[in-house]
Design an enzyme around this catalytic site. Structure first.
Site, PDB file in Angstrom:
ATOM      1  N   SER A 106      -2.272  10.925   0.815  1.00 26.40           N
ATOM      2  CA  SER A 106      -1.141  10.880   1.751  1.00 26.40           C
ATOM      3  C   SER A 106       0.064  11.682   1.257  1.00 26.40           C
ATOM      4  CB  SER A 106      -0.726   9.436   1.997  1.00 26.40           C
ATOM      5  OG  SER A 106      -0.445   8.805   0.768  1.00 26.40           O
ATOM      6  N   GLY A 143      -4.814   7.876   2.095  1.00 24.52           N
ATOM      7  CA  GLY A 143      -5.632   6.757   1.604  1.00 24.52           C
ATOM      8  C   GLY A 143      -6.887   7.189   0.880  1.00 24.52           C
ATOM      9  N   HIS A 147       6.012   6.800  -0.109  1.00 21.84           N
ATOM     10  CA  HIS A 147       5.804   8.151   0.407  1.00 21.84           C
ATOM     11  C   HIS A 147       7.101   8.955   0.418  1.00 21.84           C
ATOM     12  CE1 HIS A 147       2.335   5.877   2.065  1.00 21.84           C
ATOM     13  NE2 HIS A 147       1.718   6.961   1.600  1.00 21.84           N
ATOM     14  N   ASN A 165      -4.606   7.004  -5.455  1.00 23.51           N
ATOM     15  CA  ASN A 165      -5.155   5.804  -4.791  1.00 23.51           C
ATOM     16  C   ASN A 165      -6.206   5.112  -5.659  1.00 23.51           C
ATOM     17  OD1 ASN A 165      -3.675   5.710  -2.372  1.00 23.51           O
ATOM     18  ND2 ASN A 165      -4.861   7.441  -1.592  1.00 23.51           N
ATOM     19  N   ASP A 209       9.172   2.808   2.793  1.00 20.11           N
ATOM     20  CA  ASP A 209       8.117   2.062   2.100  1.00 20.11           C
ATOM     21  C   ASP A 209       8.184   2.240   0.585  1.00 20.11           C
ATOM     22  OD1 ASP A 209       7.178   4.640   1.697  1.00 20.11           O
ATOM     23  OD2 ASP A 209       5.461   4.450   3.048  1.00 20.11           O
TER      24      ASP A 209
END
Lengths: 841, 198
Positions: free
Chosen positions: B28, B65, B177, B93, B174
């Site tokens: 991402s 992801g 990111h 990830n 968040d």
């Protein structure tokens, strides 16, 4: 003296008094019970939401909130409020050679304020058990994943903690934090010894408050605290529901219960209006007598207003007594059907509402009728049996304006929504405004046609008594409409909360399955007889354009949180899939689903989920442009799908026709069906060892909790529908019965004129079929239209009307009318006309 | 002599017009989650290089992801485009999900080997895990990138999110990111390693 006369009316008109009081009482009973049920259900939901949040108000987010800001919040909440903290993070936990990702959560002693944990050894936290120094409680799957037992040590960060117990039930589990990794709970004081909270840590802080505030006060505080905290990475939360979908169904249910309450209110009003109007019609002799005895119009008005006030009060009082007696009985009866612990104590607001509607409603609806009657020209009341010279002027209609306003306000209050109340009122007032003139025009027009004697007689009769005929017709239309409306909406909503059987529910979602892992995974699961319900390709893409117009937007500074969320939604990549058939719980609501593979000619077809389509304004025929890993791909929307989320199967917003994305790099999403707890943990463990990159997420606990809530909603829907149907049947039956009986005096006259039993029977049959049969049929048909409109406005167009129930209702009501009229005709034939004419007065 | 100067000039001219294709394979962070495509750092790298007169073409094969497991299939998909460089930004990830590091390392090795076999120059973007993942796991994770750099003689960016990770100003709400400003910084970090190689 007026009061005495008013009371004398009760003994003089026993039959009317009884029916009128019962009508008001039953209508109000329905209204009060529904209000009570609604308040209780709200409380149950709120309690459940509090258990999930663990507090009345919380501030959560990545990173700590400065102490001075928390102090400001605490000051605002007052000294009586309680405050606790919670700190959580993902970390690696190890035992011997095994290491697993866990969610490590430090709870301050006494937190959560609501809900908590139930442990395998019987302890309940925080009620009767505490964590000892450097002790932890773990989720059960860790026993298998780490090969650990109660009493063993588990390594987290710089410390080894002792496993003191295993968590059997976690009331605060949410999908976000509880599903990606198993939880380990520690006392907040002992969290620091792991030495994991340092600069560079990604840690979530939660500040929880227990306060004695109403929902609305909390809503206001939420806004205020968001300003105080002034940090977009933090969220101020009040108890809400576990997921967007559940929240949506709760909103549906609230609107539905609001509508049911409105239906009860309308039914009581329709019944009261018709009965009181008939009563006043029959009172013209009394009016004339009182007038000839020297009583002025003002005094007659006062007398009847007083009588009406007493009627309304008594009706309300009876309703309160019945409801007090009925609540425990109904809740006992619904005990198993409604898996909710509802309060047996009647909500005082429901009692106040009962009196307000009972007394106020009677006055608002009755006073215009009394004014009409008092101010009409007297003529000779003893002349012309049953002849009605009551006209319908603009003034008469204006008299009902206060009632319309009162009714709109009441609708808004009862439904707890301006939108629901106004739309519902507008629909019903609109229907009444159309039926009134149309009926009169139709009757006048038909009576001039060349018809058989019986029909001509009946239509001329309708024309002669046009106001009373249209009143009964309208009452029957509205009554049967209301009666069948709730089952009409109920069946649509029930499908929304319908769930598959336990055996068909998923228990594990598998993410990140690689293409080359699909075959070995399928074979392994087959060999172990583990039910693999679906394995779906997933291709990442960016939606760039809709009909050539760019959809991505820049995240400029100064946007509100909502604006940022909306823009991020547009900028976010999308997951695509492709398949020839519809998935479980999917249904095409517009267009046609593709049935073949893309042959390389033209533009490939796309199917879009309806809410996604609505959010982005996508319609059938739109051309969407994607970028799939650097490759431009276009498609045209040929169908829009609805997805029943209660199947709990993963679904995709965008589905491509096969033959387009087959070669694109992709991962697969797998779904494993129902497994027992131990079996589930073992499957997760063996998958982890064989396919380390595949993430297994246990969704069974979350689904189980949502299902309990869905069951409760289903019970609430069915219970409330049953109540509204019972109330509706009573009120409409009373109208039908009264109407069938009301024409006795006309038949007496006809019998005197020499009509035979067969003639009378034919006339009454036609009359009942036209008025009752026609009115209830129109009501039933209109219930489909209103059901559709209400579904459109409130329930996202979820309209799946029942076929049988409304028509069974129509046949039952018409049959009942014919039966009562038959009895009335037989009675007429048995009794001498003179006696009948005497009775009819 | 004049002929040779002429031939050399021709080569220089041709060279300056030859386009370099850079393939980004990541998650991402590299896909540009939450920001428009042209504000994601691969696009910014392309803009900046093109402004400096270097003809580059960017291919972004990143998937939100994704883990190292899917990297190989994406590289295969893009081999048809004959990239000159591969910027491999996978592994975050894997670390955040607690995937066995041996498995991640094996996947990265396979991707790099395939790229090298096709004469693609590889730049491996190093990742760090948050402190809360524990010292042992974090160190092993960081070392994995160093080990691969040494073993396979590739280029390495020490930390892709340098100056961005954990800084609220450069991240979306968040906290994970990067926002548009964050992507600007990442582009600069990437250019420090990439530009001298062009």
């Amino acid at each position: 003296m007026l009061l005495k006369l008013a009371f004398r009316e009760f003994s003089n008109r026993r039959k009317f008094t009884t029916i009128f009081l019962l009508n008001i009482a039953f209508g109000l009973c329905g209204l009060m019970l529904m209000q009570h049920f609604r308040v209780s259900f709200d409380q149950v939901l709120e309690g459940r939401a509090k258990k999930i949040l663990g507090a009345d108000l919380a501030i959560t987010g990545r990173g700590a909130v400065p102490n001075e800001k928390i102090d400001l919040v605490r000051k605002e909440l007052g000294e009586k409020s309680e405050f606790k903290m919670n700190v959580g993070m993902f970390t690696m936990a190890s035992h011997k050679k095994n290491t697993r990702l866990v969610w490590f959560s430090g709870l301050e002693e006494g937190f959560p304020f609501y809900g908590g944990l139930e442990l395998e050894n019987g302890g309940k936290y925080p009620q009767n058990i505490k964590l000892g120094k450097n002790e932890v409680w773990i989720y059960p799957e860790l026993k298998i994943q780490l090969g650990i037992e109660v009493g063993d040590e588990i390594g987290i960060g710089a410390t080894k903690y002792k496993v003191a117990d295993v968590i059997a039930k976690d009331h605060g589990q949410t999908f976000q934090m509880g599903a990606m990794a198993p939880k380990i709970i520690v006392n907040l004081k002992d969290l620091d010894s792991a030495n994991l909270v340092q600069k560079g840590s990604s840690v979530r802080y939660g500040y929880y408050f227990k306060v004695d505030k109403t929902k609305n006060e909390l809503k206001e505080l939420k806004g205020k605290f968001t300003e105080i905290i002034n940090d977009n990475s933090k969220r101020v939360k009040t108890p809400t529901n576990a997921s967007e979908n559940v929240g949506r169904v709760v909103n549906y249910l609230n609107d539905f219960l609001g509508l049911v309450s409105l239906v009860a209110l309308f039914l009581a009003t329709v019944g009261a209006f018709y009965l009181y109007r008939s009563y006043l019609s029959e009172q013209k002799y009394s009016f004339a007598t009182l007038h000839s005895l020297g009583l002025g119009k003002a005094s007659i008005f006062k007398l009847y207003s007083m009588h009406l006030l007493i009627l309304g009060f008594m009706g309300s009082l009876i309703a309160v007594f019945i409801v007090f007696g009925l609540t425990p009985l109904i809740l006992g009866f619904l005990g198993d059907a409604v898996p909710l612990k509802l309060s047996y104590l009647l909500d005082p607001r429901a009692v106040i509402l009962g009196f307000f509607v009972g007394v106020g409603g009677c006055l608002f609806i009755g006073i215009p009728l009394i004014i009409q009657r008092v101010t009409q020209k007297a003529g000779n009341p003893f002349h012309g049996l049953g002849v009605e010279n009551l006209s319908l002027s603009l003034r008469d209609l204006l008299l009902f304006t206060p009632w319309c306003i009162y009714f709109c306000f009441l609708s808004i209050y009862v439904s707890n929504s301006i939108r629901v109340g106004l739309i519902f009122s507008a629909i019903f007032l609109g229907i009444s405004a159309i039926i009134f003139p149309v009926f009169i025009w139709f009757v006048t027009w038909v009576s001039k046609r060349d018809l058989s004697f019986s029909l001509r007689f009946i239509f001329r009769d309708f024309k002669r008594f046009k106001t009373s005929s249209v009143t009964i017709f309208l009452s029957l239309v509205l009554g049967s409409l209301l009666l069948t409306l709730i089952p009409n909406l109920e069946s649509s909503l029930l499908q929304e909360v319908e769930r598959p059987e336990d055996g068909k529910l998923p228990s594990l979602f598998l993410f990140d399955i690689q293409e080359e892992q699909v075959q070995p995974l399928v074979q392994k699961l087959k060999k172990e007889q583990t039910p693999l319900k679906a394995i779906t390709p997933m291709i990442r893409a960016r939606l760039l354009e809709i009909n050539g117009k760019r959809i991505e937007v820049s995240l400029e500074r100064g946007l509100t949180r909502e604006e940022q969320r909306e823009r991020r939604f547009r900028n976010r990549g999308v997951n695509l899939t492709f398949r020839n058939e519809l998935g479980t719980g999917e249904k095409i609501i517009e267009g046609k689903y593709f049935s073949s593979k893309f042959d390389g000619n033209g533009v490939p077809e796309i199917s879009i989920e309806k809410r996604y389509a609505k959010r982005l304004g996508i319609e059938i025929g739109d051309k969407l442009s994607f970028e799939v890993l650097g490759m431009p791909v276009e498609g045209r929307v040929t169908s829009i799908r609805s997805v029943q989320w209660t199947t709990f199967m993963p679904n995709f917003f965008i589905v491509f026709q096969p033959g387009v994305l087959d070669d694109a790099p992709k991962t697969y999403l797998g779904v494993i069906g129902a497994l027992s707890g131990k079996n589930r943990d073992e499957v997760m463990f063996s998958l982890y060892n064989l396919f380390p990159n595949i993430s297994s997420v246990d969704v069974s606990r979350l689904i189980k909790r949502i299902l309990v809530l869905l069951n409760q909603m289903k019970g609430a829907l069915q219970g409330m529908s049953l109540l509204s149907v019972l109330v509706g049947f009573f009120v409409v039956s009373a109208l039908v019965g009264h109407q069938a009986n009301a024409r006795k005096k006309d038949w007496a006259l006809l019998k005197t004129l020499g009509f035979s039993f067969a003639d009378l029977r034919r006339i009454q049959l036609y009359s009942i079929l036209l008025l009752t049969g026609g009115g209830t049929l129109l009501g039933v048909l209109l219930s489909y239209l209103v059901g559709y409109l209400l579904s459109y406005f409130f329930f996202d167009g979820l309209w799946r009307p029942p076929v049988l129930t409304p028509f069974v209702t129509w046949i039952s009501l018409t049959g009942f009318g014919v039966f009562v009229a038959e009895l009335a005709v037989r009675k007429v034939m048995r009794v001498k006309p003179a006696i009948l004419l005497q009775e009819a007065r | 002599m004049k002929i040779w100067i002429g031939i050399l000039s021709l080569f220089i001219c041709l060279g300056s017009y030859a386009q370099t294709t850079i393939l980004f394979v990541g998650d991402s962070l590299t896909e540009g989650y939450g920001v428009p495509k042209e504000k994601s750092y691969p696009s910014l790298v392309s803009d900046k290089l093109n402004k400096k007169g270097k003809k580059v073409k960017i291919l972004n094969g990143s998937v939100s992801g994704s883990t190292t497991a899917s990297g190989i299939s994406r590289l295969r998909w893009f081999l048809k485009a004959k990239p000159d460089f591969l910027l491999l930004a996978l592994g975050a990830n894997d670390g955040l999900r607690g995937i066995k590091l041996q498995e991640s390392e094996k996947n990265l090795r396979e991707i790099i080997k395939l790229a090298k076999s096709k004469k693609i120059k590889v730049i491996l973007a190093g990742m760090l895990l948050p402190v809360n993942y524990g010292e042992k796991y974090r160190t092993e994770f960081e070392d994995m990138f160093k080990k691969l750099e040494k073993e396979l003689t590739i280029y390495r960016i020490p930390f892709l999110l340098k100056g961005v990770g954990g800084e609220a100003e450069y991240n979306q709400n968040d906290g994970i990111h990067p926002n548009e400003k964050g992507h600007e910084l990442i582009a600069e970090t990437v250019l420090k390693t990439l530009e001298p190689l062009l």
